[in-house]
Design an enzyme around this catalytic site. Structure first.
Site, mmCIF file in Angstrom:
data_model
loop_
_atom_site.group_PDB
_atom_site.id
_atom_site.type_symbol
_atom_site.label_atom_id
_atom_site.label_comp_id
_atom_site.label_asym_id
_atom_site.label_seq_id
_atom_site.Cartn_x
_atom_site.Cartn_y
_atom_site.Cartn_z
ATOM 1 N N ASP A 529 1.168 -1.505 -0.139
ATOM 2 C CA ASP A 529 0.141 -0.135 0.137
ATOM 3 C C ASP A 529 0.587 0.973 0.576
ATOM 4 O O ASP A 529 1.994 1.246 0.328
ATOM 5 C CB ASP A 529 -0.676 0.206 0.948
ATOM 6 C CG ASP A 529 -1.669 1.665 1.172
ATOM 7 O OD1 ASP A 529 -2.627 1.638 0.308
ATOM 8 O OD2 ASP A 529 -2.005 1.851 2.064
ATOM 9 N N ASP A 983 -1.278 -0.788 6.032
ATOM 10 C CA ASP A 983 -1.768 -0.152 7.391
ATOM 11 C C ASP A 983 -2.789 -0.274 7.690
ATOM 12 O O ASP A 983 -3.451 0.153 8.711
ATOM 13 C CB ASP A 983 -0.695 1.045 7.654
ATOM 14 C CG ASP A 983 -1.801 1.749 6.701
ATOM 15 O OD1 ASP A 983 -1.441 2.159 5.570
ATOM 16 O OD2 ASP A 983 -1.113 3.120 7.180
ATOM 17 N N ASP A 987 -6.407 -2.382 3.454
ATOM 18 C CA ASP A 987 -5.543 -3.871 3.544
ATOM 19 C C ASP A 987 -5.440 -4.838 3.861
ATOM 20 O O ASP A 987 -5.080 -5.464 4.008
ATOM 21 C CB ASP A 987 -3.602 -3.498 3.268
ATOM 22 C CG ASP A 987 -3.619 -1.849 3.482
ATOM 23 O OD1 ASP A 987 -4.004 -1.927 1.825
ATOM 24 O OD2 ASP A 987 -3.409 -0.895 3.566
#
Length: 1275
Positions: A529, A983, A987
């Protein structure tokens, strides 16, 4: 039970048809819905069930019907006009996005079928969203009436249970779980066979010892863990809370709290169950909570009580009413319910509920009604563990275990066949041969009786089974426990690594899964990410485009404006962080008049109002503080919000004089340059991933109503009204500014507004009321309601927010790429923003050729992929697909250190940088819209071939499920290991899909951490995790598995040779206890210590030369080739081990037990010296484990040989006095290990691996440090 709403709305229609049909009403309903008559609720019962039902009155509205209460014959998919507002059908404005909350009941299916026949073909979304037909049975909570609430419905108690076992179920349940391992079943069968008299090779008790030992150790560990869970549950269930009983609040244990009871919570107390807030000490009904126990987020969140109940609680009144809410579910970010209170019906949402496990903060007290208890609370429903993952190396280990099983069957078959042939050859002599005589010849009671002789066929079969018992440790049961202990030790050192400690968040590295440590050394693809993972997720307002003009290129800190005093007003508010402001923009805000000023005013007002941020004000600085006098009256304001973007925008608005200083559920207060402006909040449409925008409806003091909107440019520009040429110019200028901001790596948002007329407001309120109180498909209906007002907007401007890179990200990515790892970035940001971040973090370089796939249709995406493939991925005509794959893998794995293996010039070797490949480096950039069409079966292979040919892949504007789809694209088409790191909650699906999931302890909570296998504070730690710990773990576990196979196989082969020399009798020269202790005590400790502590290279070398990580890609530590070499070496060592003592003592008077004692000592010393030859790092513990295990073996032998009842009594004492004994052991060690030593020397001198060369270089560097010449280069 038939849905009450359906009955009530169909009664008039049925009554009107009754004269024609001449049927009772109940019969008509039964025929219509195909239900039994007793299932119908009478209207009297219905009135009893809904005593508080009265439609809410709106003083400013005319009479209106509930949305969906009428069914016109033709339904349009266009936006409803004001003339047709009563004919709106939910779902008709959403063509592509709709939700199905649950499966329709039998009644609903029948009704839907009848309606579809009468209305003809309808739009597909229209069949899903009719509120009347989609109402499921809601949960009814009678406020302050738990008896009525729980009598009719069997709700869960508030007692929780996280333990697995009870005293009664522990033994059977634990054994059932343990025997899921096939190896345990194998050893259980072996132990059972050994209990049969014809097959009793070992003592019956001794044969059970290994399995019982393993089962007992695991059971004790599981029992201790479950006892701790029981203790925690008991402590949790016996906590007390204040519950309203008999007219006052009295303490009550948590486990006895029931749904419907009213509970009072004091500040800093933990919430005992899921509760709807009724009121707080604040008259506005605001409560601040901390959800760290639920999702790990430390920032405070705000929850509200409805003003209707908050005012009653504030005045000390009692509350009774009805809450209709959805059935318990896991979604902690959504709550769908409504409340009937004093004749009014109003909606409840996620902002009105506090979940179990949260803590009340900055609020004196709060009163709420319990809606979900115990196991039905959202926290308990979300307590399920992440999907179990299995190591890739463990999968390979199972393959080799299968080969060992084949060896075992072959050896057993040889013994059984030899037994049968031997018996057939000596069948006439069986009465006299000592092993197989048929009758007793001893004097006494049994003289002349027959032995239990079962015939040649059965004796052959028994010999096969007995051989399995003797050779049982060929399948190493101890390997499973050894691997668990080694992984536990490795995790301990990873957690304690000070180089992976993040001081900014005070977070250490976490190992949440102990099954895949070694997979960290074989990662080929990293899916990352961007926001919060590569960047800090700490937003700073940098640029603004207002009314077509760009601001922010030159700015000053807001604090310096006290001296400049551009605003002309003393500042009252001090922000927690420093904000830079543009002097030109600040000056324009204080012009006398002009369109620019009006647009700027609305722009910053939107930033201050269109959010869910909560202001927290602290007292002003005391007089006498250093600094200017203006600071004396300033109050510090802190903004708490769930989104860092919103906090940055609100802080920026405050810096420009528009300070949000108060928020309640019904209004906000904005301080505009010292003048407080109270704005009534009529409604709020929060941001969602479908609309990609947020809007708030505001009533100003002059009774004018505006809708203020902010959102992504992709969703905003389609909502603007067609205007004048100047409006077009502003739009084009803003788009140019957005592109400029994105190229600088800034996150962008577009700001717009519009005025609402009275009729538009009334229409919106009508739909908003019904949508917000709906118990099904509320989100979809609210999106449709938002579409009514989020159109014909007036563009105000755009913002650019900077999300800085984390420290060390560029260096980490560069090292990972040198290690042969491909890094793919999957982000929801704009393409330009992602490219800019890619350049700044060295993921992209200026010389890379960018392949951009932005398609809006399937055919277009296919053409773009084929064009790119034909241009950049040309495969030679004479090269097969497998050869082409090998060629690409070889190119990726190319290492300069391998040149030495061809040239033989060791001095020419060096750790160089990655060699450049022929042709330009490729970077694939693709957006989420294209992925919608590409992630279909017929285009996935095209994307995979193109993506794997590129060094970098950037996926922009991707949804969470698309992230998981991209990971699965690679994972399902290659054997390469994948790692996903993120995080946020978006995700989680990607992290769980990858072979290894890593969570970042960041600003977006701990959802990613809780779903991950490993967690850490910064992305840069990934470099050390993979290149150092990953390499060590893979090298250790790979060697550990091979060594365990060797250690057990050499022992079994030795027994096999002995049986072949003893008429295939399955007898043993070793004592039963020696056979059992061999793998459990004699040789287990050194393997565990080496598996935890051994290091082939130092961490400095591994970090300095990332290419050494490629050893994991090439599977140098564990592969099928190494397995067969190990087995050949094992075969040779077993022959030496058996035959040297046999020929040394041939013709002597030594008994078989003395020879067995010699073999026992020799095999233990042999395997330990074998292990010592491969140890790279000797420390005190390693010496103690390796040489100490030999000492322990001798000690055990002395103890066993000192017991008179054992047949080997006193043998070790006679052997130890003979020099031949010690010379025989020495000869065994030398002859057995000589071929291995010779092969290692030749291989390392002629064909050294990069690890071996690095090891030697490191050794030379260490030696040079001890030389007297300090200036000499150590290399």
């Amino acid at each position: 039970m038939l849905c009450l709403d359906i009955v009530q709305k169909l009664v008039p229609w049925a009554v009107s048809l009754r004269p024609t049909l001449s049927l009772p009403l109940s019969v008509m309903i039964c025929q219509l819905f195909d239900v039994k008559e007793e299932e119908i609720v009478s209207l009297e019962e219905a009135d009893h069930l809904r005593p508080l039902e009265t439609p809410i009155s709106h003083p400013n509205k005319k009479l209106f019907y509930s949305v969906g209460s009428q069914y016109p014959g033709h339904l349009s998919s266009e936006h409803p006009t004001r003339d047709r507002k009563r004919l709106v059908s939910w779902g008709e404005m959403e063509h592509h996005v709709f939700e199905i909350s649950s499966t329709p009941s039998r009644v609903q299916e029948k009704l839907q079928e009848r309606l579809s026949k009468s209305q003809g073909a309808r739009h597909k979304s229209g069949q899903l969203d009719d509120n009347v037909f989609r109402e499921q049975n809601p949960r009814l909570i009678y406020i302050d009436d738990p008896k009525r609430t729980n009598d009719k419905f069997e709700f869960s108690s508030n007692e929780i249970r996280t333990s697995k076992y009870t005293l009664i179920t522990f033994l059977p349940k634990n054994l059932f779980i343990q025997f899921h391992r096939v190896a345990y079943l194998y050893f259980l069968a072996i132990a059972a066979l050994n209990q049969l008299p014809p097959l009793a090779v070992f003592g019956r008790t001794v044969s059970l010892f290994p399995l019982l030992f393993v089962l007992t150790v695991t059971a004790v560990k599981d029992g201790y863990e479950d006892w701790r869970r029981h203790r925690s549950d008991r402590k949790e269930n016996n906590r007390e809370a204040l519950v309203f009983q008999s007219g006052q609040f009295e303490p009550k244990k948590w486990k006895k709290i029931q749904a419907g009871e009213v509970v009072k919570i004091w500040a800093n107390e933990t919430i005992p169950c899921d509760m709807v807030i009724l009121g707080t000490n604040d008259p506005s009904g605001i409560a601040y909570i901390q959800t760290m126990n639920l999702d790990g987020e430390s920032n405070l969140k705000t929850r509200y009580a409805r003003q209707e109940t908050a005012s009653v609680v504030a005045n000390g009144g009692s509350i009774s009413g009805l809450v209709r809410c959805e059935q318990p579910n896991r979604n902690i970010y959504e709550f769908t319910a409504n409340m009937e209170f004093r004749g009014h019906k109003f909606p409840l949402s996620q902002s009105n509920i506090i979940l179990r496990g949260c803590q009340l903060k900055n609020t004196e007290w709060m009163i709420g009604v319990v809606v979900y208890t115990g196991q039905e609370t959202k926290a308990m429903l979300n307590s399920a563990a992440s999907p179990a993952k299995r190591s890739k190396l463990e999968g390979y280990m199972n393959r080799e275990t299968l080969w060992l099983s084949i060896f075992l069957l072959i050896m057993c078959s040889v013994v059984a066949l030899g037994m049968g042939l031997w018996l057939e050859r000596h069948k006439e002599q069986l009465d006299t041969l000592p092993y197989y005589r048929k009758r007793y010849f001893t004097q006494g009671r049994k003289d002349g009786e027959r032995y239990k002789y079962y015939g040649i066929a059965m004796e052959t079969f028994f010999s096969f089974l007995s051989s399995i018992i003797v050779f049982q440790i060929m399948i190493p049961i101890s390997l499973y426990i050894t691997m668990e202990l080694v992984r536990l030790g490795q995790s301990y050192f990873m957690i304690g690594d000070k180089h992976m400690y993040d001081s900014s968040t005070d977070s250490r590295f976490q190992c949440r899964s102990l099954n895949i440590n070694e997979d960290l050394g074989q990662i080929r693809y990293i899916f990352s990410d961007k926001t919060g993972t590569l960047t800090q997720n700490k937003m700073e307002f940098r640029r603004a485009s207002v009314h077509g003009k760009n601001y922010g290129a030159s700015s000053l800190p807001a604090e310096s404006l006290h001296e400049v005093n551009v605003a002309g007003f003393p500042r009252r508010w001090k922000l927690q962080s420093e904000i830079s402001v543009d002097l030109e923009l600040m000056g324009m805000l204080h012009k006398v008049d002009g369109e620019d000023k009006i647009a700027a005013h609305e722009f910053f007002l939107t930033l201050a109002a269109c959010n869910t941020v909560i202001p927290i004000i602290t007292p002003g600085l005391p007089a006498g503080d250093p600094g200017c006098d203006l600071l004396e009256n300033m109050e510090e304001i802190v903004y708490q919000g769930e989104s860092p973007d919103e906090q940055a925008l609100v802080a920026a608005a405050s810096a420009y004089g528009y300070t949000l200083c108060e928020r309640t559920s019904g209004h906000i207060v904005v301080d505009v340059n010292g003048q407080k402006l109270r704005l009534d909040v009529l409604g709020l449409h929060e941001f969602d991933s479908v609309r990609k925008r947020m809007s708030v409806v505001i009533r100003f003091p002059d009774n004018s109503v505006k809708v203020l909107v902010k959102g992504a440019d992709t969703s905003m520009f389609s909502t603007f009204a067609k205007g004048t040429e100047k409006d077009d110019f502003i739009r084009i200028s803003t788009q140019g500014h957005l592109t400029q901001y994105s190229s600088l790596g800034l996150r962008t948002l577009v700001v717009a507004a519009r005025d609402l007329t009275g009729e538009e407001l009334e229409e919106w309120q009508c739909m908003y009321e019904d949508a917000s109180t709906s118990l099904t498909d509320r989100a979809a209906k609210l999106r449709q309601t938002a579409a009514l007002i989020e159109c014909n907007l007036r563009l105000l401007g755009a913002t650019g927010i900077e999300d800085k890179l984390q420290d060390g990200v560029p260096e980490a990515i560069e090292s990972l790429r040198q290690a042969g790892i491909k890094v793919w970035v999957l982000t929801g940001d704009k393409q330009e923003t992602a490219i800019s971040i890619g350049l700044s973090c060295k993921l992209l370089s200026t010389d890379m050729h960018q392949i951009i796939i932005n398609g809006s249709a399937k055919d277009e995406c296919r053409n773009l992929l084929l064009e790119a493939k034909s241009k950049y991925c040309r495969k030679p005509s004479n090269c097969s697909d497998q050869q082409w794959k090998w060629t690409k893998d070889a190119a990726m794995d190319y290492l300069g250190i391998l040149d030495y293996s061809k040239t033989g010039n060791r001095s020419a070797w060096s750790f160089g940088k990655e060699e450049s490949m022929s042709g330009p480096s490729l970077a694939l950039i693709i957006d989420g819209t294209s992925l919608v069409y590409i992630l279909e079966k017929d285009l996935e292979s095209e994307l995979f071939e193109l993506a794997t040919a590129c060094r970098v892949v950037l996926c922009c504007r991707v949804a969470p499920l698309q992230k998981a789809g991209v990971v699965d694209l690679v994972k399902s088409r290659t054997d390469d290991m994948t790692l996903a790191i993120g995080d946020g909650a978006n995700d989680v699906s990607m992290i769980q899909m990858a072979d290894v999931g890593v969570g970042i302890c960041g600003q977006e909570g701990r959802q990613a951490v809780m779903a991950s296998d490993f967690a850490m504070g910064q992305f840069r730690f990934l470099k050390r995790l993979l290149l150092v710990h990953g390499h060590w773990n893979y090298q250790r576990v790979g060697y550990l598995v091979l060594y365990n196979f060797y250690r057990n196989a050499v022992f079994v082969f030795m027994l096999f040779w002995y049986i072949l020399c003893t008429a295939f009798s399955t007898t043993s020269a070793l004592t039963d206890w020696s056979s059992v202790f061999y793998s459990v005590i004699y040789t287990s400790v050194p393997t565990i210590v080496v598996g935890i502590l051994d290091k082939d290279l130092s961490h400095r070398t591994l970090l300095q030369h990332p290419k050494l990580y490629g050893a994991g890609h090439r599977q140098e530590s564990y592969n099928l080739h190494l397995f067969w070499i190990t087995m050949l070496d094992t075969l040779w060592q077993s022959l030496v081990l058996f035959y040297i003592p046999l020929y040394t003592y041939r013709g002597s008077s030594i008994d078989i037990w003395s020879l067995g004692s010699l073999w026992t000592i020799a095999v233990v010393i042999l395997v330990n010296v074998h292990l010592a030859m491969d140890i790279q790092r000797w420390v005190i513990i390693t010496h103690a484990a390796v040489w100490g295990s030999i000492v322990i073996t001798y000690a055990c032998m002395v103890v066993l040989d000192s017991i008179p009842v054992f047949p080997n009594y006193w043998t070790i004492y006679h052997l130890a006095l003979s020099p031949t004994y010690w010379l025989t052991i020495l000869l065994i060690i030398i002859v057995a290990l000589l071929p291995r030593f010779f092969c290692k020397v030749v291989y390392q001198r002629i064909w050294p691996s990069d690890i071996q060369i690095a090891t030697e270089a490191e050794a030379q560097r260490k030696r040079s440090n001890f030389e007297p010449k300090p200036g000499r280069d150590s290399g």
